[in-house]
Design an enzyme around this catalytic site. Structure first.
Site: not given
Length: 332
Positions: A12, A31, A48, A190, A254, A280
């Protein structure tokens, strides 16, 4: 034209900077107070990106009502949070808002692709279309303005072209496409292949093995994607082989990092005990196992990743399982 980005994480923030570089009216909703303050006061997102300085035009807020009246709303939250976030912002959206999705995966319970989740969760009169902004990219490189190309995929080409114009610049090039099924399935699958690539690297396998993994992994992606109506040529593009290469070979992934740890330790136990990051591919592996089994789709690499993650199969035995399967022709 005003854009609100939901999610002050790495992706983001990086996409927010692209729009700030393009002199667009953009604000990031987050948040986390520390992240929001860091962006506003220091022009950093230290969590990050360490010391990377952000465009000072980029601002952030903790007020979700900032979505009200936005022309574009970009969802940069994990797949598991997409449905809930859509319901939260629905009341703020004006008619014909373009919602941009950058999450890659499936709904954890319904197995839906993210575009379908968004269409189901936002009032139809509020939504012009969903545009999936996906392809071979790491936020860590976009934020330092490395040359990057990805796709804007939508069933409404006019909206895809608007997103293309919104984001494209000298270092960030957007192509358009309409194969939503193939593109979103490729972008999700992927991640499972990247876990497999990391596992093999952690076990000590090198270039020959990775080349085999990527090539055979692509065949599985094509098999799965075309079964559900995706176009084979899509998997030869940015959301297929492009995304597969970058995720299976990069230290920024990740999913690769997760697999590498599991391979080095030859067990998944420590990952489950200590992981705090969103990976994910872990959830995707479970969904692909369930769907492939139901529909009799051969997905041997995905199946071995599932067995490692959820049945605690030893990674070093999985490589043997793949190599010692019945011999066959390559394209069957």
């Amino acid at each position: 034209m005003r854009t609100v980005i939901i999610g002050s994480g790495s992706w983001g923030t990086a996409l927010g900077q692209v729009l700030a570089d393009n002199q667009q009216d953009v604000i990031v909703y987050g948040r986390n107070q520390a992240e929001v303050s860091d962006i506003n006061e220091n022009h950093h997102n230290t969590k990050y990106f360490k010391e990377t300085e952000l465009n000072p035009l980029l601002t952030a807020t903790q007020d979700l009502s900032v979505v009200e009246g936005a022309d574009f709303v970009l969802l940069a939250v994990p797949t598991i949070a997409i449905e809930d976030m859509c319901k939260k912002i629905d009341g703020y959206l004006k008619p014909n808002t373009i919602v941009i999705n950058v999450s890659k995966g499936f709904h954890p319970e319904t197995n839906e692709r993210m575009s379908d989740v968004i269409r189901r969760s936002i009032s139809s009169n509020k939504l012009s279309s969903v545009v999936s902004l996906i392809g071979p990219s790491h936020a860590e490189e976009v934020v330092i303005r490395q040359l990057t190309t990805i796709d804007a995929i939508s069933l409404k080409m006019e909206d895809a072209k608007q997103v293309q114009m919104l984001f494209s610049n000298r270092y960030f090039r957007i192509y358009t496409g309409s194969d939503e099924i193939g593109s979103e399935l490729g972008a999700a699958l992927k991640n499972v292949m990247a876990i497999a690539s990391g596992i093999l690297s952690g076990l000590g396998y090198q270039d020959n093995t990775r080349a085999a993994l990527i090539t055979r992994g692509l065949q599985e992606m094509v098999r799965y994607g075309t079964f559900f109506g995706g176009q084979e040529r899509t998997f030869m593009g940015l959301t297929g082989i492009g995304d597969l290469i970058v995720t299976c070979t990069s230290k920024h992934s990740r999913n690769f990092e997760c697999g590498y740890q599991i391979g080095q330790e030859n067990t998944v136990d420590n990952f489950w005990a200590n992981n705090t990051k969103t990976v994910e591919g872990v959830r995707t592996a479970k969904i692909v196992h369930r769907v492939a089994e139901k529909n009799h789709i051969s997905m041997p690499i995905c199946e071995e990743v599932y067995q490692i993650l959820y049945n605690h199969k030893k990674p070093d035995t999985c490589a043997d399982s793949l190599m010692l399967r019945d011999l066959k022709e390559e394209f069957r």
